[in-house]
Design an enzyme around this catalytic site. Sequence first.
Site, PDB file in Angstrom:
ATOM      1  N   ASP A  99       0.917  -0.992   0.037  1.00 36.33           N
ATOM      2  CA  ASP A  99      -0.106  -0.039   0.117  1.00 36.33           C
ATOM      3  C   ASP A  99       1.027   1.156  -0.045  1.00 36.33           C
ATOM      4  O   ASP A  99       0.228   2.379  -0.028  1.00 36.33           O
ATOM      5  CB  ASP A  99      -1.140  -0.126   1.289  1.00 36.33           C
ATOM      6  CG  ASP A  99      -0.273  -0.034   2.564  1.00 36.33           C
ATOM      7  OD1 ASP A  99       0.811  -0.126   2.610  1.00 36.33           O
ATOM      8  OD2 ASP A  99      -1.371   0.161   3.477  1.00 36.33           O
ATOM      9  N   SER A 100       2.215   0.996  -0.144  1.00 40.07           N
ATOM     10  CA  SER A 100       3.123   2.099  -0.132  1.00 40.07           C
ATOM     11  C   SER A 100       2.778   2.889  -1.508  1.00 40.07           C
ATOM     12  O   SER A 100       3.228   3.959  -1.876  1.00 40.07           O
ATOM     13  CB  SER A 100       4.569   1.807  -0.269  1.00 40.07           C
ATOM     14  OG  SER A 100       4.845   0.567  -1.094  1.00 40.07           O
ATOM     15  N   ASP A 105      -0.991  -6.295   0.063  1.00 40.49           N
ATOM     16  CA  ASP A 105      -1.340  -5.448   1.020  1.00 40.49           C
ATOM     17  C   ASP A 105      -2.810  -5.365   1.130  1.00 40.49           C
ATOM     18  O   ASP A 105      -3.443  -5.186   0.355  1.00 40.49           O
ATOM     19  CB  ASP A 105      -0.804  -4.148   1.263  1.00 40.49           C
ATOM     20  CG  ASP A 105       0.650  -3.997   2.104  1.00 40.49           C
ATOM     21  OD1 ASP A 105       0.840  -5.002   2.694  1.00 40.49           O
ATOM     22  OD2 ASP A 105       1.255  -3.169   1.742  1.00 40.49           O
ATOM     23  N   LYS A 143      -1.162  -9.321   3.283  1.00 35.37           N
ATOM     24  CA  LYS A 143      -0.150  -8.930   4.267  1.00 35.37           C
ATOM     25  C   LYS A 143      -1.171  -7.876   5.205  1.00 35.37           C
ATOM     26  O   LYS A 143      -1.939  -7.084   4.414  1.00 35.37           O
ATOM     27  CB  LYS A 143       0.844  -8.437   3.795  1.00 35.37           C
ATOM     28  CG  LYS A 143       1.947  -7.483   4.932  1.00 35.37           C
ATOM     29  CD  LYS A 143       3.250  -7.253   4.537  1.00 35.37           C
ATOM     30  CE  LYS A 143       3.360  -5.745   3.885  1.00 35.37           C
ATOM     31  NZ  LYS A 143       2.950  -4.674   4.656  1.00 35.37           N
ATOM     32  N   GLU A 154      -1.153  -5.168   8.925  1.00 34.37           N
ATOM     33  CA  GLU A 154      -0.009  -4.685   9.730  1.00 34.37           C
ATOM     34  C   GLU A 154      -0.626  -4.928  11.289  1.00 34.37           C
ATOM     35  O   GLU A 154      -1.960  -4.873  11.630  1.00 34.37           O
ATOM     36  CB  GLU A 154      -0.141  -3.183   9.606  1.00 34.37           C
ATOM     37  CG  GLU A 154       0.714  -2.622   8.367  1.00 34.37           C
ATOM     38  CD  GLU A 154       0.663  -1.327   7.968  1.00 34.37           C
ATOM     39  OE1 GLU A 154       0.416  -0.515   8.946  1.00 34.37           O
ATOM     40  OE2 GLU A 154       1.297  -0.837   7.067  1.00 34.37           O
ATOM     41  N   GLU A 177       9.565  -4.277  10.193  1.00 29.69           N
ATOM     42  CA  GLU A 177      10.071  -2.946   9.638  1.00 29.69           C
ATOM     43  C   GLU A 177      10.636  -2.044  10.711  1.00 29.69           C
ATOM     44  O   GLU A 177       9.768  -1.913  11.673  1.00 29.69           O
ATOM     45  CB  GLU A 177       8.731  -1.945   8.918  1.00 29.69           C
ATOM     46  CG  GLU A 177       9.200  -0.865   8.169  1.00 29.69           C
ATOM     47  CD  GLU A 177       8.007  -0.305   7.204  1.00 29.69           C
ATOM     48  OE1 GLU A 177       6.991  -1.057   6.899  1.00 29.69           O
ATOM     49  OE2 GLU A 177       8.097   1.130   6.858  1.00 29.69           O
TER      50      GLU A 177
HETATM   51  O1  KIV Z   1       3.495  -1.177   1.633  1.00 28.16           O
HETATM   52  C1  KIV Z   1       4.641  -1.397   1.705  1.00 28.16           C
HETATM   53  O2  KIV Z   1       5.409  -1.192   0.637  1.00 28.16           O
HETATM   54  C2  KIV Z   1       5.251  -2.081   2.756  1.00 28.16           C
HETATM   55  C3  KIV Z   1       6.793  -2.661   2.551  1.00 28.16           C
HETATM   56  C4  KIV Z   1       7.249  -1.117   3.485  1.00 28.16           C
HETATM   57  C5  KIV Z   1       7.272  -3.758   3.601  1.00 28.16           C
HETATM   58  O3  KIV Z   1       4.389  -2.611   3.329  1.00 28.16           O
END
Ligand code: KIV
Length: 271
Positions: free
Chosen positions: A54-55, A93, A122, A124, A189
């Site tokens: 989600d970056s 994510d 994934k 958090e 992280e």
């Molecule tokens: O969203 C993302 O790119 C991430 C990485 C920083 C692990 O979760």
Amino acid sequence: MNQTPYDSTVNPLTVNDLAAMKQRGEKITCLTAYDASFSALIDKAGVDMMLVGDSLGMVIQGHDTTLPVTINDMVYHTRCVSNARRRAFIIADLPFMSYSTPVVAAKNAAKLMQIGGAQMVKLEGPRIDVVSFLTEQGIPVCGHLGLLPQLINQLGDYKVQGKKPADAEKIIADAHLLQQAGAALLVLECVPAALAGEISAQLNIPVIGIGAGVDCDGQVLVLYDALNIGTLKRPRFSKNFMQDAVSIEAAIHAFHQAVKQSQFPSTEHSF
Ligand code: KIV
């Protein structure tokens, strides 16, 4: 580009392949990917996993945080990446508020897998209830501990986590709880290298670090940081792999090789 998007002679990696890599001490490489062209380049370089992170809210959409990213954004970008993938394992994510309850999480994870083509999702934080439920439904889960960007409005800033002994103990305990709940992978992280090394040694599942030192079972970087093409300041733990590379392909290959040979991250890129 002369690579076909689908090659029936190459099998995508599976969770079992990743577990076997940890068992034999082979470092696992991972880069974020958000579109088909970079997906093809990363895959061709032999990188083991692609994370549709989600970056993308920051590096693709230009937001200040990852919070505005929606499940539809994630499904769209995951599909773009999986369309061009041949071998790399794909993780997507679950974005902010898309796993507020186990049932909501399962519905959204199903979209990422059925429409997006992700092999794992994934999320958090120590959301043990959600991880247990998803695992029961047959959805592979990657946990994410340490710095949690979706909590930025509670944290106040993006800083190293787990420096105080009590905070480190909590991260270790949460890592064990996630593994017990069925998580098949864990991202750590921005935590001290010694703490990440300890957790990697204690857990059976692969631990993938970002700003977490060289002793993790693998490493992930945000692609745009590794290529130094982001609009935001590159974090200290990342490295500009374009610096000594003649092409994007060479930079991605250099990242892959540096991780496989435990040359990245160095102490300069660790806490
Ligand atoms: O969203 C993302 O790119 C991430 C990485 C920083 C692990 O979760």
